[in-house]
Design a protein around this motif. Structure first.
Motif, PDB file in Angstrom:
ATOM      1  N   GLY A 184     -47.280   1.214 -49.331  1.00 48.19           N
ATOM      2  CA  GLY A 184     -47.956  -0.050 -49.570  1.00 48.19           C
ATOM      3  C   GLY A 184     -47.161  -1.045 -50.386  1.00 48.19           C
ATOM      4  O   GLY A 184     -47.556  -2.217 -50.482  1.00 48.19           O
ATOM      5  N   LEU A 185     -46.054  -0.632 -50.953  1.00 46.88           N
ATOM      6  CA  LEU A 185     -45.238  -1.520 -51.785  1.00 46.88           C
ATOM      7  C   LEU A 185     -43.871  -1.768 -51.164  1.00 46.88           C
ATOM      8  O   LEU A 185     -43.434  -2.898 -50.980  1.00 46.88           O
ATOM      9  N   ARG A 186     -43.193  -0.680 -50.796  1.00 49.18           N
ATOM     10  CA  ARG A 186     -41.898  -0.805 -50.121  1.00 49.18           C
ATOM     11  C   ARG A 186     -42.047  -0.714 -48.609  1.00 49.18           C
ATOM     12  O   ARG A 186     -41.201  -1.222 -47.867  1.00 49.18           O
ATOM     13  N   THR A 187     -43.090  -0.042 -48.173  1.00 46.84           N
ATOM     14  CA  THR A 187     -43.359   0.125 -46.744  1.00 46.84           C
ATOM     15  C   THR A 187     -44.845  -0.074 -46.501  1.00 46.84           C
ATOM     16  O   THR A 187     -45.674   0.237 -47.358  1.00 46.84           O
ATOM     17  N   VAL A 188     -45.169  -0.601 -45.312  1.00 48.51           N
ATOM     18  CA  VAL A 188     -46.557  -0.952 -45.042  1.00 48.51           C
ATOM     19  C   VAL A 188     -46.868  -0.723 -43.572  1.00 48.51           C
ATOM     20  O   VAL A 188     -45.967  -0.735 -42.720  1.00 48.51           O
ATOM     21  N   ASP A 189     -48.144  -0.495 -43.265  1.00 47.34           N
ATOM     22  CA  ASP A 189     -48.618  -0.346 -41.893  1.00 47.34           C
ATOM     23  C   ASP A 189     -49.228  -1.670 -41.439  1.00 47.34           C
ATOM     24  O   ASP A 189     -49.820  -2.397 -42.237  1.00 47.34           O
ATOM     25  N   ALA A 190     -49.126  -1.967 -40.136  1.00 45.93           N
ATOM     26  CA  ALA A 190     -49.679  -3.210 -39.612  1.00 45.93           C
ATOM     27  C   ALA A 190     -51.178  -3.317 -39.860  1.00 45.93           C
ATOM     28  O   ALA A 190     -51.708  -4.422 -40.025  1.00 45.93           O
ATOM     29  N   SER A 191     -51.867  -2.174 -39.895  1.00 43.56           N
ATOM     30  CA  SER A 191     -53.314  -2.184 -40.134  1.00 43.56           C
ATOM     31  C   SER A 191     -53.659  -2.160 -41.617  1.00 43.56           C
ATOM     32  O   SER A 191     -54.844  -2.079 -41.959  1.00 43.56           O
ATOM     33  N   ILE A 205     -48.214  -8.989 -54.503  1.00 47.05           N
ATOM     34  CA  ILE A 205     -48.831  -8.018 -53.600  1.00 47.05           C
ATOM     35  C   ILE A 205     -49.478  -6.908 -54.424  1.00 47.05           C
ATOM     36  O   ILE A 205     -48.832  -6.304 -55.285  1.00 47.05           O
ATOM     37  N   ALA A 206     -50.752  -6.656 -54.179  1.00 50.03           N
ATOM     38  CA  ALA A 206     -51.476  -5.585 -54.865  1.00 50.03           C
ATOM     39  C   ALA A 206     -51.653  -4.415 -53.905  1.00 50.03           C
ATOM     40  O   ALA A 206     -51.935  -4.609 -52.717  1.00 50.03           O
ATOM     41  N   VAL A 207     -51.484  -3.212 -54.413  1.00 49.74           N
ATOM     42  CA  VAL A 207     -51.610  -2.012 -53.590  1.00 49.74           C
ATOM     43  C   VAL A 207     -52.937  -1.327 -53.903  1.00 49.74           C
ATOM     44  O   VAL A 207     -53.197  -0.957 -55.051  1.00 49.74           O
ATOM     45  N   ALA A 208     -53.773  -1.177 -52.886  1.00 50.53           N
ATOM     46  CA  ALA A 208     -55.045  -0.487 -53.068  1.00 50.53           C
ATOM     47  C   ALA A 208     -54.797   1.018 -53.136  1.00 50.53           C
ATOM     48  O   ALA A 208     -53.845   1.527 -52.564  1.00 50.53           O
ATOM     49  N   GLY A 209     -55.679   1.693 -53.791  1.00 51.05           N
ATOM     50  CA  GLY A 209     -55.497   3.143 -53.862  1.00 51.05           C
ATOM     51  C   GLY A 209     -56.099   3.710 -55.113  1.00 51.05           C
ATOM     52  O   GLY A 209     -56.813   3.013 -55.846  1.00 51.05           O
ATOM     53  N   PRO A 210     -55.805   4.983 -55.382  1.00 54.05           N
ATOM     54  CA  PRO A 210     -54.776   5.802 -54.729  1.00 54.05           C
ATOM     55  C   PRO A 210     -55.145   6.345 -53.355  1.00 54.05           C
ATOM     56  O   PRO A 210     -54.298   6.859 -52.628  1.00 54.05           O
ATOM     57  N   ALA A 211     -56.428   6.275 -52.980  1.00 55.79           N
ATOM     58  CA  ALA A 211     -56.836   6.832 -51.692  1.00 55.79           C
ATOM     59  C   ALA A 211     -56.253   6.031 -50.537  1.00 55.79           C
ATOM     60  O   ALA A 211     -56.139   4.808 -50.607  1.00 55.79           O
ATOM     61  N   ALA A 212     -55.889   6.727 -49.459  1.00 54.57           N
ATOM     62  CA  ALA A 212     -55.461   6.076 -48.228  1.00 54.57           C
ATOM     63  C   ALA A 212     -56.710   5.742 -47.418  1.00 54.57           C
ATOM     64  O   ALA A 212     -57.575   6.597 -47.225  1.00 54.57           O
ATOM     65  N   THR A 213     -56.802   4.504 -46.926  1.00 51.49           N
ATOM     66  CA  THR A 213     -58.056   4.055 -46.311  1.00 51.49           C
ATOM     67  C   THR A 213     -57.904   3.497 -44.899  1.00 51.49           C
ATOM     68  O   THR A 213     -58.874   2.995 -44.333  1.00 51.49           O
ATOM     69  N   VAL A 214     -56.714   3.594 -44.335  1.00 53.06           N
ATOM     70  CA  VAL A 214     -56.501   3.203 -42.945  1.00 53.06           C
ATOM     71  C   VAL A 214     -56.321   4.464 -42.115  1.00 53.06           C
ATOM     72  O   VAL A 214     -55.487   5.312 -42.441  1.00 53.06           O
ATOM     73  N   ALA A 263     -51.721 -11.054 -51.527  1.00 53.11           N
ATOM     74  CA  ALA A 263     -51.907 -10.098 -50.444  1.00 53.11           C
ATOM     75  C   ALA A 263     -52.216  -8.731 -51.032  1.00 53.11           C
ATOM     76  O   ALA A 263     -51.932  -8.460 -52.212  1.00 53.11           O
ATOM     77  N   ALA A 264     -52.792  -7.877 -50.207  1.00 49.87           N
ATOM     78  CA  ALA A 264     -53.053  -6.499 -50.615  1.00 49.87           C
ATOM     79  C   ALA A 264     -52.617  -5.577 -49.484  1.00 49.87           C
ATOM     80  O   ALA A 264     -52.616  -5.964 -48.305  1.00 49.87           O
ATOM     81  N   THR A 265     -52.236  -4.365 -49.849  1.00 44.46           N
ATOM     82  CA  THR A 265     -51.836  -3.376 -48.853  1.00 44.46           C
ATOM     83  C   THR A 265     -52.540  -2.060 -49.131  1.00 44.46           C
ATOM     84  O   THR A 265     -53.058  -1.832 -50.228  1.00 44.46           O
ATOM     85  N   ALA A 266     -52.564  -1.200 -48.115  1.00 46.77           N
ATOM     86  CA  ALA A 266     -53.219   0.095 -48.250  1.00 46.77           C
ATOM     87  C   ALA A 266     -52.413   1.158 -47.517  1.00 46.77           C
ATOM     88  O   ALA A 266     -51.671   0.853 -46.567  1.00 46.77           O
ATOM     89  N   ARG A 267     -52.595   2.392 -47.934  1.00 47.81           N
ATOM     90  CA  ARG A 267     -51.913   3.520 -47.296  1.00 47.81           C
ATOM     91  C   ARG A 267     -52.750   4.013 -46.118  1.00 47.81           C
ATOM     92  O   ARG A 267     -53.893   3.601 -45.920  1.00 47.81           O
ATOM     93  N   ARG A 268     -52.169   4.924 -45.334  1.00 51.05           N
ATOM     94  CA  ARG A 268     -52.829   5.368 -44.108  1.00 51.05           C
ATOM     95  C   ARG A 268     -52.931   6.892 -44.021  1.00 51.05           C
ATOM     96  O   ARG A 268     -52.100   7.620 -44.573  1.00 51.05           O
ATOM     97  N   VAL A 269     -53.955   7.334 -43.303  1.00 50.77           N
ATOM     98  CA  VAL A 269     -54.131   8.742 -42.970  1.00 50.77           C
ATOM     99  C   VAL A 269     -53.797   8.904 -41.486  1.00 50.77           C
ATOM    100  O   VAL A 269     -54.348   8.192 -40.640  1.00 50.77           O
ATOM    101  N   LEU A 270     -52.894   9.820 -41.161  1.00 52.94           N
ATOM    102  CA  LEU A 270     -52.496  10.023 -39.776  1.00 52.94           C
ATOM    103  C   LEU A 270     -53.496  10.909 -39.048  1.00 52.94           C
ATOM    104  O   LEU A 270     -53.972  11.918 -39.598  1.00 52.94           O
ATOM    105  N   HIS A 271     -53.810  10.534 -37.819  1.00 57.38           N
ATOM    106  CA  HIS A 271     -54.722  11.304 -36.972  1.00 57.38           C
ATOM    107  C   HIS A 271     -54.042  11.593 -35.639  1.00 57.38           C
ATOM    108  O   HIS A 271     -53.237  10.789 -35.153  1.00 57.38           O
ATOM    109  N   ARG A 272     -54.392  12.733 -35.047  1.00 58.96           N
ATOM    110  CA  ARG A 272     -53.906  13.015 -33.701  1.00 58.96           C
ATOM    111  C   ARG A 272     -54.603  12.075 -32.714  1.00 58.96           C
ATOM    112  O   ARG A 272     -55.565  11.394 -33.064  1.00 58.96           O
ATOM    113  N   ILE A 273     -54.130  12.100 -31.487  1.00 60.55           N
ATOM    114  CA  ILE A 273     -54.638  11.156 -30.506  1.00 60.55           C
ATOM    115  C   ILE A 273     -56.119  11.368 -30.215  1.00 60.55           C
ATOM    116  O   ILE A 273     -56.821  10.448 -29.805  1.00 60.55           O
TER     117      ILE A 273
END
Length: 245
Positions: free
Chosen positions: A133-140, A181-190, A110-120
């Motif tokens: 992405g390693l200890r905590t993950v987003d559904a997307s 589990i591999a963590v993509a990055g360092p850039a956040a892409t979600v 599996a692979a995971t990625a970090r996220r960038v937060l956006h307003r609504i």
């Protein structure tokens, strides 16, 4: 690589779904977008979705039943990988290619990625400090190979008190089964569109008012605390129920 992207939706604006769908183009792999209607199918969405699944009964579980239904359908279609994209979110350029690259390089399940937060309204705020992405993950931000497909069922098996952040249980299941589990990055892409009212304070949210919520962003640390606070017998009962033990 043939990748299925599963998006659960209910009453979100179609414009959000269109943006997520458009973000799948040019990701470097053959992508099939599976949209799963949780009790409220939209004919407009069905017209352009690559695949459209309708759950006649509305579950009101944050999309968990729809994620499981779409994910298991993709698994039965023998896709090479399955990932998930929330109705309000979208992928930044290179997201899927980056996930596949790190997963292949590590021989990971599996692979995971970090996220960038956006307003609504879609304006970016910054990289989320809660998701690593390693200890905590987003559904997307989860991509699964077939060796990790059993984790798809976890979307619906997690205990009700922590069902709002089921992604942490999916991650925990993979780690408990010694899946790599591999963590993509360092850039956040979600890109994560945040609907919490407090997060959008100061924004002229008039047009977005129907989709604002009073709930805050889920705190992944709260999931771990919930498990720790259970007594031994109840923890074992919950583990057996979801198939960890």
């Amino acid at each position: 690589m043939r990748i299925a992207v599963v998006t659960p939706y209910s009453d979100e604006p179609v414009d959000w779904l269109v943006r997520g769908h458009a973000s799948l183009a040019g990701q470097g792999h053959a992508v099939t977008h599976i949209l799963v209607a949780d009790g409220r199918p939209d004919p407009a969405v069905a017209a352009w979705a690559d695949q459209h699944i309708v759950l006649r009964h509305r579950h009101d579980d944050g999309g968990n039943a729809a994620r499981m239904a779409g994910g298991l359908s993709a698994a039965s279609q023998r896709f090479d990988a399955v990932t998930f994209l929330d109705a309000a979110d979208w992928f930044l350029p290179g997201h899927l290619d980056g996930m596949v690259t790190v997963m292949a390089a590590a021989g990971a399940d599996a692979a995971t990625a970090r996220r960038v937060l956006h307003r609504i309204d879609g304006t970016p705020v910054g990289v989320c400090p809660r998701i690593d992405g390693l200890r905590t993950v987003d559904a997307s931000g989860i991509l699964l190979r077939p060796t990790a497909f059993p984790a798809i069922a976890l979307w619906c098996l997690v205990p009700a008190p922590i069902a709002g952040d089921a992604a942490q249980s999916v991650l925990g299941y993979l780690q408990g089964r010694n899946r790599r589990i591999a963590v993509a990055g360092p850039a956040a892409t979600v890109a994560k569109r945040v609907r919490a009212r407090a997060f959008n304070a100061g924004l002229d949210a008039g047009p977005w008012a129907p989709w604002l919520t009073d709930a805050d962003l889920p705190d992944p640390a709260a999931v771990a605390r919930w498990w720790r606070d259970l007594d031994t017998d109840e923890r074992e009962r919950q583990f057996r129920r979801i198939g960890i033990h």
